[in-house]
Write a protein that holds these residues in place. Structure first.
Motif, PDB file in Angstrom:
ATOM      1  N   ALA A  16       5.988  -2.241   0.651  1.00 47.29           N
ATOM      2  CA  ALA A  16       6.294  -1.670  -0.667  1.00 47.29           C
ATOM      3  C   ALA A  16       5.477  -2.356  -1.756  1.00 47.29           C
ATOM      4  CB  ALA A  16       7.787  -1.799  -0.967  1.00 47.29           C
ATOM      5  N   LYS A  17       5.335  -3.650  -1.654  1.00 49.31           N
ATOM      6  CA  LYS A  17       4.565  -4.417  -2.638  1.00 49.31           C
ATOM      7  C   LYS A  17       3.094  -4.002  -2.616  1.00 49.31           C
ATOM      8  CE  LYS A  17       3.525  -9.189  -4.037  1.00 49.31           C
ATOM      9  NZ  LYS A  17       4.101  -9.081  -5.388  1.00 49.31           N
ATOM     10  N   ILE A  18       2.531  -3.844  -1.408  1.00 41.55           N
ATOM     11  CA  ILE A  18       1.124  -3.455  -1.260  1.00 41.55           C
ATOM     12  C   ILE A  18       0.880  -2.071  -1.850  1.00 41.55           C
ATOM     13  CG2 ILE A  18      -0.602  -2.740   0.451  1.00 41.55           C
ATOM     14  CD1 ILE A  18       0.446  -5.058   2.224  1.00 41.55           C
ATOM     15  N   VAL A  19       1.766  -1.124  -1.544  1.00 45.77           N
ATOM     16  CA  VAL A  19       1.585   0.254  -2.025  1.00 45.77           C
ATOM     17  C   VAL A  19       1.773   0.336  -3.539  1.00 45.77           C
ATOM     18  CG1 VAL A  19       2.434   2.628  -1.873  1.00 45.77           C
ATOM     19  CG2 VAL A  19       2.231   1.244   0.203  1.00 45.77           C
ATOM     20  N   ALA A  20       2.783  -0.345  -4.069  1.00 48.70           N
ATOM     21  CA  ALA A  20       2.999  -0.340  -5.517  1.00 48.70           C
ATOM     22  C   ALA A  20       1.795  -0.943  -6.238  1.00 48.70           C
ATOM     23  CB  ALA A  20       4.275  -1.117  -5.860  1.00 48.70           C
ATOM     24  N   GLU A  21       1.242  -1.997  -5.672  1.00 51.30           N
ATOM     25  CA  GLU A  21       0.061  -2.641  -6.257  1.00 51.30           C
ATOM     26  C   GLU A  21      -1.142  -1.698  -6.225  1.00 51.30           C
ATOM     27  OE1 GLU A  21      -1.188  -7.194  -6.029  1.00 51.30           O
ATOM     28  OE2 GLU A  21      -1.809  -6.124  -4.234  1.00 51.30           O
ATOM     29  N   PHE A  22      -1.271  -0.919  -5.134  1.00 53.47           N
ATOM     30  CA  PHE A  22      -2.341   0.079  -5.071  1.00 53.47           C
ATOM     31  C   PHE A  22      -2.242   1.047  -6.240  1.00 53.47           C
ATOM     32  CE2 PHE A  22      -2.771   4.614  -4.106  1.00 53.47           C
ATOM     33  CZ  PHE A  22      -4.152   4.722  -4.142  1.00 53.47           C
ATOM     34  N   PHE A  23      -1.037   1.502  -6.547  1.00 55.95           N
ATOM     35  CA  PHE A  23      -0.881   2.454  -7.646  1.00 55.95           C
ATOM     36  C   PHE A  23      -1.300   1.835  -8.982  1.00 55.95           C
ATOM     37  CE2 PHE A  23       1.993   4.837  -4.723  1.00 55.95           C
ATOM     38  CZ  PHE A  23       1.270   6.023  -4.751  1.00 55.95           C
ATOM     39  N   HIS A  24      -1.037   0.555  -9.160  1.00 54.63           N
ATOM     40  CA  HIS A  24      -1.482  -0.125 -10.378  1.00 54.63           C
ATOM     41  C   HIS A  24      -2.995  -0.023 -10.532  1.00 54.63           C
ATOM     42  CE1 HIS A  24      -2.073  -3.208 -13.426  1.00 54.63           C
ATOM     43  NE2 HIS A  24      -2.904  -3.818 -12.609  1.00 54.63           N
ATOM     44  N   TYR A  25      -3.727  -0.383  -9.486  1.00 58.66           N
ATOM     45  CA  TYR A  25      -5.187  -0.363  -9.557  1.00 58.66           C
ATOM     46  C   TYR A  25      -5.745   1.056  -9.498  1.00 58.66           C
ATOM     47  CZ  TYR A  25      -5.099  -5.418  -9.111  1.00 58.66           C
ATOM     48  OH  TYR A  25      -4.875  -6.754  -9.345  1.00 58.66           O
ATOM     49  N   GLY A  26      -5.108   1.910  -8.705  1.00 58.70           N
ATOM     50  CA  GLY A  26      -5.572   3.289  -8.594  1.00 58.70           C
ATOM     51  C   GLY A  26      -5.449   4.058  -9.896  1.00 58.70           C
ATOM     52  N   ILE A  27      -4.320   3.924 -10.569  1.00 61.83           N
ATOM     53  CA  ILE A  27      -4.112   4.639 -11.831  1.00 61.83           C
ATOM     54  C   ILE A  27      -5.028   4.082 -12.919  1.00 61.83           C
ATOM     55  CG2 ILE A  27      -2.434   5.195 -13.651  1.00 61.83           C
ATOM     56  CD1 ILE A  27      -0.275   5.133 -11.403  1.00 61.83           C
ATOM     57  N   ASN A  28      -5.196   2.762 -12.950  1.00 62.71           N
ATOM     58  CA  ASN A  28      -6.151   2.172 -13.893  1.00 62.71           C
ATOM     59  C   ASN A  28      -7.549   2.751 -13.675  1.00 62.71           C
ATOM     60  OD1 ASN A  28      -5.596  -0.261 -15.866  1.00 62.71           O
ATOM     61  ND2 ASN A  28      -4.115  -0.485 -14.199  1.00 62.71           N
ATOM     62  N   SER A  29      -7.937   2.894 -12.410  1.00 66.29           N
ATOM     63  CA  SER A  29      -9.258   3.447 -12.095  1.00 66.29           C
ATOM     64  C   SER A  29      -9.398   4.876 -12.592  1.00 66.29           C
ATOM     65  CB  SER A  29      -9.501   3.395 -10.579  1.00 66.29           C
ATOM     66  OG  SER A  29      -9.567   2.067 -10.118  1.00 66.29           O
TER      67      SER A  29
END
Length: 204
Positions: A16-29
Motif C-alpha cells: 500500500a505504501k509503495i502504490v500510494a507513493e507511486f501516485f504522488h510521483y505519477g500525479i506530479n509528473s
C-alpha cells in the motif's frame, strides 16, 4: 507489522505504501508534463532511478500528503478500485480535456496478518519507472493544451466507504468525444495498477 519486511518480501502495508507513493510521483509528473502549473513551481528529485519533477507549492504539497496518506489507508483495506486525474479548462470545469485513469486490483486473499509475500523489489521499481516514463512520453502524442487548465482527483472505492469530511461525492467527468491510449501497468504482487489516458479529440 512493519510496512516492508526485507529486500525480497512485501506485506500488505508495504505494498500500500509503495502504490500510494507511486501516485504522488505519477500525479506530479502529469501536472508538470501537461503544464497545469508553471515549470518554475517544480523541482527535480531522484526516484525509481529516474529524475522526476515534483511541486514546490506548499498548499499543493500539503494536498498531496493528505491524498497519499488516505490512499495508503484505503489500499491497505483493499477498497481502492481506481484513481483518476481529470484535466479540465480552468474557466470551464465542465470541459474535460484529459482523463488519466489508474485501475487498481488488490489480492483479496492477503491480510495485514498474512505472511510476507516473496517479491523482487527491483522488478517493482522497474515496473513503476516504466509507467512514469510513459507519462513523460505522452507529450509526443497528446494534443497541446491551448487554454489554462486545472485538475481534479477522483478516487473510486468500494461502496459504503466513509470518506473524510474534506472529501465529497463527484461526477465521473467523462469525455464525450475521446480517444484512449493504454499505458503500462505494474504490480507489487499484492496490488496491480493499470494506467490509461483518454483525451478530447480536437475538432477539425
Amino acid at each position: 507489522m512493519a510496512a516492508t519486511s526485507s529486500g525480497n518480501s512485501i506485506t500488505l502495508k508495504g505494498s500500500a505504501k509503495i502504490v500510494a507513493e507511486f501516485f504522488h510521483y505519477g500525479i506530479n509528473s502529469i501536472l508538470y508534463q501537461r503544464g497545469i502549473y508553471p515549470p518554475e513551481q517544480f523541482v527535480m528529485t531522484k526516484k525509481y532511478g529516474l529524475s522526476i519533477l515534483v511541486t514546490t507549492d506548499e498548499s499543493l504539497k500539503s494536498y498531496f500528503n493528505s491524498i497519499v496518506e488516505q490512499l495508503e489507508e484505503w489500499l491497505t483495506k483493499k477498497i481502492v478500485k481506481r484513481v483518476v486525474v481529470i484535466v479540465c479548462a480552468a474557466d470551464n470545469s465542465e470541459e474535460v480535456l484529459e482523463r488519466w485513469q489508474f485501475n487498481v486490483e488488490s489480492d483479496q486473499s492477503v491480510t495485514e496478518d498474512s505472511k510476507p509475500k516473496e517479491v523482487n523489489h527491483a522488478d517493482i521499481k522497474k515496473g513503476i519507472a516504466s509507467v512514469i516514463k510513459q507519462i513523460t512520453a505522452t507529450i509526443t502524442f497528446l494534443p497541446l493544451l491551448e487554454v489554462p487548465c486545472t485538475f481534479n482527483l477522483l478516487v473510486y472505492t468500494d461502496k459504503d466507504v466513509e470518506a473524510p469530511s474534506a472529501w465529497e461525492e463527484s461526477k465521473p467527468f467523462i469525455i464525450s468525444n475521446s480517444e484512449e491510449v493504454k499505458l503500462r501497468s505494474f504490480t507489487t504482487s499484492i496490488h496491480k495498477v493499470e494506467a490509461a489516458v483518454s483525451y478530447k479529440i480536437q475538432d477539425d
